[in-house]
Design an enzyme around this catalytic site. Structure first.
Site, PDB file in Angstrom:
ATOM      1  N   GLU A  36       0.836  -1.213   0.000  1.00  0.00           N
ATOM      2  CA  GLU A  36       0.000   0.000   0.000  1.00  0.00           C
ATOM      3  C   GLU A  36       0.860   1.248   0.000  1.00  0.00           C
ATOM      4  OE1 GLU A  36      -3.135   0.043  -1.152  1.00  0.00           O
ATOM      5  OE2 GLU A  36      -3.676  -1.322   0.473  1.00  0.00           O
ATOM      6  N   ASP A  39       2.903   2.130  -4.959  1.00  0.00           N
ATOM      7  CA  ASP A  39       2.895   2.209  -6.440  1.00  0.00           C
ATOM      8  C   ASP A  39       3.533   3.497  -6.956  1.00  0.00           C
ATOM      9  OD1 ASP A  39       0.639   3.746  -5.738  1.00  0.00           O
ATOM     10  OD2 ASP A  39      -0.700   2.829  -7.228  1.00  0.00           O
ATOM     11  N   ASP A 174      -4.413   0.503  -9.546  1.00  0.00           N
ATOM     12  CA  ASP A 174      -5.824   0.150  -9.737  1.00  0.00           C
ATOM     13  C   ASP A 174      -6.119  -0.148 -11.210  1.00  0.00           C
ATOM     14  OD1 ASP A 174      -5.771   0.903  -7.122  1.00  0.00           O
ATOM     15  OD2 ASP A 174      -6.788   2.819  -7.422  1.00  0.00           O
TER      16      ASP A 174
END
Ligand code: GLA
Length: 387
Positions: A36, A39, A174
């Site tokens: 988390e 990215d 995502d």
């Protein structure tokens, strides 16, 4: 795929547009298992696609316009292909319009089309309904206008739509997993070079339980940008001591430990989260490959604690859900997922313990906040596709 949904969509298409649709497309939501806030630091992530999705029914219209109808919002937005620009009045339709605009900016010639949208991904819950609508629009335009878009470019185009057209500075995770996920697999992505691997994630005895805090996420955007900035600040300072680093991803744990005292406290905490979280993803992948699901779960717990204490993007509602889950026998790991400040938690649990888990988490959440949390139980699903 739920055939009733498709039938209903096709029927509505005919009712509203007075013709049959030519195509149907689908893109799923996602939940991140671990990795988390890594990215945008060029690091590693390990998300899956879930069984909630957005559908598009479409037909070319031989006019130079996009007609976009949402069954969920019950409204139609019409836009000339030569005049696409962001308008807050267009609401949800800004996502498909943004993707069209970015495609045009990249030189793709789009044809006019009538499109109808329908979705089952809860909005604003951190399960990426916005990335899903971007990706499903992109593959729809590709087919309708007979474009040839490199599969790796689809998430890049959709991320650019989100960054530049919508104005949200998200990373690539995502859009990437929504495009490339495979059933019964988690997607291990290196966000620096977009190399990825679909890693088998199917254990008949274990399920993924997603729980929605139902919190309105007001803080997310500004706090998210602030975290990104703090990571960049960290790199700027560490560069003076460690040769050749461009992103936090390039910083090895040992080098960080050697030079962390050079960083201001807040920046040090942010960097520590990202650098150790990257290592946790690598370990998690190893555990998945060796079917060591227990240790995988422990890493999920560590990830949450780090997001709470070092990255400071959790909140009391997320913590309540996570800690009440961890007390249930059969729970292997539980953490917040996505950007934070609300949204969802993700819990890995033995199937026989699911009922007990739902009861315990509901009881606790109601007693503390008087809110009934939503539960979504999902396996790892396929990425976006034409149906
Ligand atoms: C949001 C962003 C992603 C990623 C996560 C945090 O979901 O859209 O790019 O940064 O937050 O891991």
């Amino acid at each position: 795929m739920d055939n009733k949904r498709i039938k209903n969509l096709k029927k509505n298409f005919k009712d509203i547009y007075k013709k049959n649709c030519s195509y149907v497309f689908e893109a799923p939501g996602r939940v991140n298992l671990i990795g988390e806030h890594t990215d945008y630091n060029g690091g590693f992530v390990l998300p899956i696609a879930i069984d909630r999705s957005i559908l598009i029914a479409a037909k070319p219209n031989n006019e130079n316009i996009l007609r976009l109808h949402s069954l969920d919002f019950n409204n139609t937005i019409t836009c000339n292909l030569d005049k696409i620009k962001y308008d807050s009045k267009n609401g949800w339709a800004n996502y498909p319009l943004g993707v069209a605009k970015i495609l045009q900016d990249k030189g793709y010639i789009l044809k006019g089309a009538d499109l109808m949208f329908e979705g089952t991904i809860p909005r604003g819950s951190g399960l990426s309904s916005s990335a899903a609508i971007e990706v499903v629009s992109c593959i729809a335009y590709e087919e309708i206008s007979k474009l040839k878009i490199d599969k790796k470019q689809i998430p890049v185009i959709c991320q650019k739509a989100e960054n530049d057209f919508i104005g949200v500075k998200c990373g690539i995770m995502d859009q990437f997993v929504i495009t490339n996920a495979k059933k019964n697999s988690a997607l291990f992505l290196d966000c620096r070079n977009l190399k990825y691997e679909n890693i088998t994630f199917s254990d008949e005895d274990v399920s993924i339980v997603i729980v929605d805090t139902k919190l309105e996420r007001k803080l997310v955007n500004s706090a998210y940008n602030e975290r990104r900035q703090q990571c960049e600040d960290g790199v700027k300072i560490l560069k003076r001591y460690i040769k050749g680093i461009k992103l936090l991803r390039d910083v090895k744990v040992a080098d960080f430990e050697k030079y962390k005292s050079k960083l201001p406290l807040i920046v040090r905490k942010r960097c520590e989260h990202v650098i150790y979280e990257n290592q946790r993803v690598l370990d998690a992948v190893r555990y998945l490959k060796t079917k060591n699901i227990n240790d995988f779960g422990k890493l999920m717990n560590e990830s949450h604690d780090s997001l709470k204490n070092l990255y400071e993007v959790s909140c009391k509602q997320l913590d309540t859900l996570v800690y009440s889950a961890r007390k249930v026998k059969g729970v292997l790991g539980s953490r917040m997922t996505g950007a934070g400040f609300g949204g969802c938690t993700v819990t890995l649990v033995k199937n026989e313990s699911i009922n007990g888990l739902v009861i315990k988490m509901t009881e606790k959440y109601i007693s503390k906040y008087n809110i009934n949390p939503n539960f979504y139980i999902s396996q790892a699903e396929n990425g976006a596709r034409k149906i």
